[in-house]
Design a protein around this motif. Structure first.
Motif, mmCIF file in Angstrom:
data_model
loop_
_atom_site.group_PDB
_atom_site.id
_atom_site.type_symbol
_atom_site.label_atom_id
_atom_site.label_comp_id
_atom_site.label_asym_id
_atom_site.label_seq_id
_atom_site.Cartn_x
_atom_site.Cartn_y
_atom_site.Cartn_z
ATOM 1 N N MET A 106 2.312 -10.948 4.751
ATOM 2 C CA MET A 106 1.270 -9.661 4.696
ATOM 3 C C MET A 106 -0.164 -9.810 4.956
ATOM 4 N N ASN A 107 -0.733 -8.485 5.473
ATOM 5 C CA ASN A 107 -2.011 -8.439 5.734
ATOM 6 C C ASN A 107 -2.693 -8.352 4.168
ATOM 7 N N PHE A 108 -3.621 -9.186 3.697
ATOM 8 C CA PHE A 108 -4.434 -9.023 2.324
ATOM 9 C C PHE A 108 -4.476 -7.669 2.213
ATOM 10 N N ASP A 109 -5.203 -6.811 2.746
ATOM 11 C CA ASP A 109 -5.575 -5.542 2.750
ATOM 12 C C ASP A 109 -4.478 -4.556 2.282
ATOM 13 N N ASP A 110 -3.224 -5.039 2.853
ATOM 14 C CA ASP A 110 -2.008 -4.212 2.406
ATOM 15 C C ASP A 110 -1.246 -4.704 1.089
ATOM 16 N N VAL A 111 -1.845 -5.212 0.264
ATOM 17 C CA VAL A 111 -1.565 -5.677 -1.080
ATOM 18 C C VAL A 111 -2.211 -4.997 -2.138
ATOM 19 N N VAL A 112 -1.587 -4.425 -3.028
ATOM 20 C CA VAL A 112 -2.449 -3.647 -4.419
ATOM 21 C C VAL A 112 -1.789 -4.553 -5.238
ATOM 22 N N THR A 113 -3.015 -4.752 -6.134
ATOM 23 C CA THR A 113 -2.680 -5.452 -7.397
ATOM 24 C C THR A 113 -3.065 -4.574 -8.476
ATOM 25 N N SER A 114 -2.386 -4.921 -9.764
ATOM 26 C CA SER A 114 -2.879 -4.081 -10.898
ATOM 27 C C SER A 114 -2.470 -4.900 -12.150
ATOM 28 N N VAL A 115 -2.961 -4.873 -13.224
ATOM 29 C CA VAL A 115 -2.749 -5.597 -14.480
ATOM 30 C C VAL A 115 -2.540 -4.255 -15.598
ATOM 31 N N VAL A 137 0.701 -1.327 0.045
ATOM 32 C CA VAL A 137 -0.093 -0.156 0.003
ATOM 33 C C VAL A 137 0.882 1.063 0.093
ATOM 34 N N LEU A 138 2.273 1.058 0.298
ATOM 35 C CA LEU A 138 3.086 2.271 0.256
ATOM 36 C C LEU A 138 3.856 2.457 -1.133
ATOM 37 N N GLY A 139 3.384 1.482 -2.119
ATOM 38 C CA GLY A 139 3.878 1.897 -3.449
ATOM 39 C C GLY A 139 5.115 0.746 -3.660
ATOM 40 N N GLY A 140 5.527 0.110 -2.779
ATOM 41 C CA GLY A 140 6.785 -0.742 -2.810
ATOM 42 C C GLY A 140 6.442 -2.010 -3.488
ATOM 43 N N ARG A 141 7.240 -2.264 -4.601
ATOM 44 C CA ARG A 141 7.287 -3.634 -5.375
ATOM 45 C C ARG A 141 7.279 -4.553 -4.702
ATOM 46 N N ILE A 142 6.444 -5.839 -4.836
ATOM 47 C CA ILE A 142 6.636 -7.201 -4.477
ATOM 48 C C ILE A 142 7.202 -7.936 -5.584
ATOM 49 N N ALA A 143 6.245 -7.973 -6.522
ATOM 50 C CA ALA A 143 6.908 -9.126 -7.513
ATOM 51 C C ALA A 143 5.772 -8.644 -8.684
ATOM 52 N N SER A 144 5.874 -9.307 -9.845
ATOM 53 C CA SER A 144 5.127 -9.142 -11.072
ATOM 54 C C SER A 144 5.402 -10.553 -11.857
#
Length: 131
Positions: A107-116, A68-75
């Motif tokens: 991670m808390n599910f709500d703290d993850v942001v997904t986009s396509v 949620v802070l914009g840090g990249r996790i993976a893609s």
């Protein structure tokens, strides 16, 4: 000065490579889940929904995970040859090793942001669209 002119000339002749865009509205992530398989491998299941009009027979895109802070996790890349039909949910699975998606386990599910990011599509009638 000559180098700068050469770079700008290259940029003008190759806009699709240097200025490739994304359409973030065509495919959405409805949900995702990650499960450890063993101490080095995780199974990530991502549920994807096609929001466009009509059937797409090929797609170039990637699913991005950030905090949620914009840090990249993976893609990961979308399956290029999956048919996308309005209203249909596609589940794309992947097995991932260390240093990829394992952060999602804690991670808390709500703290993850997904986009396509969709860079291009081939419609069922053969029309090609690039973004």
């Amino acid at each position: 000065m000559k180098l700068r002119a050469a770079i700008f000339g290259l940029m003008a002749t190759m806009p699709n490579i240097l200025w490739a865009g994304c359409n973030y509205d065509l495919v959405t992530v409805s949900t995702w889940e990650i499960t450890p398989i063993d101490d080095r491998t995780n199974l990530l299941r991502t549920h994807l929904g096609w929001q466009g009009d009509g059937i797409v027979r090929m797609i170039d895109g990637s699913v991005e995970f950030k905090d949620v802070l914009g840090g990249r996790i993976a893609s990961f890349a979308l399956n290029r040859d999956e048919f996308h039909i309005p209203g249909r949910i596609i589940v794309q699975e992947g097995r991932w090793g260390p240093h990829t998606f394992e952060r999602l386990l804690d991670m808390n599910f709500d703290d993850v942001v997904t986009s396509v990011c969709v860079r291009g599509i081939v419609h069922d009638d053969g029309r090609v669209e690039q973004f």
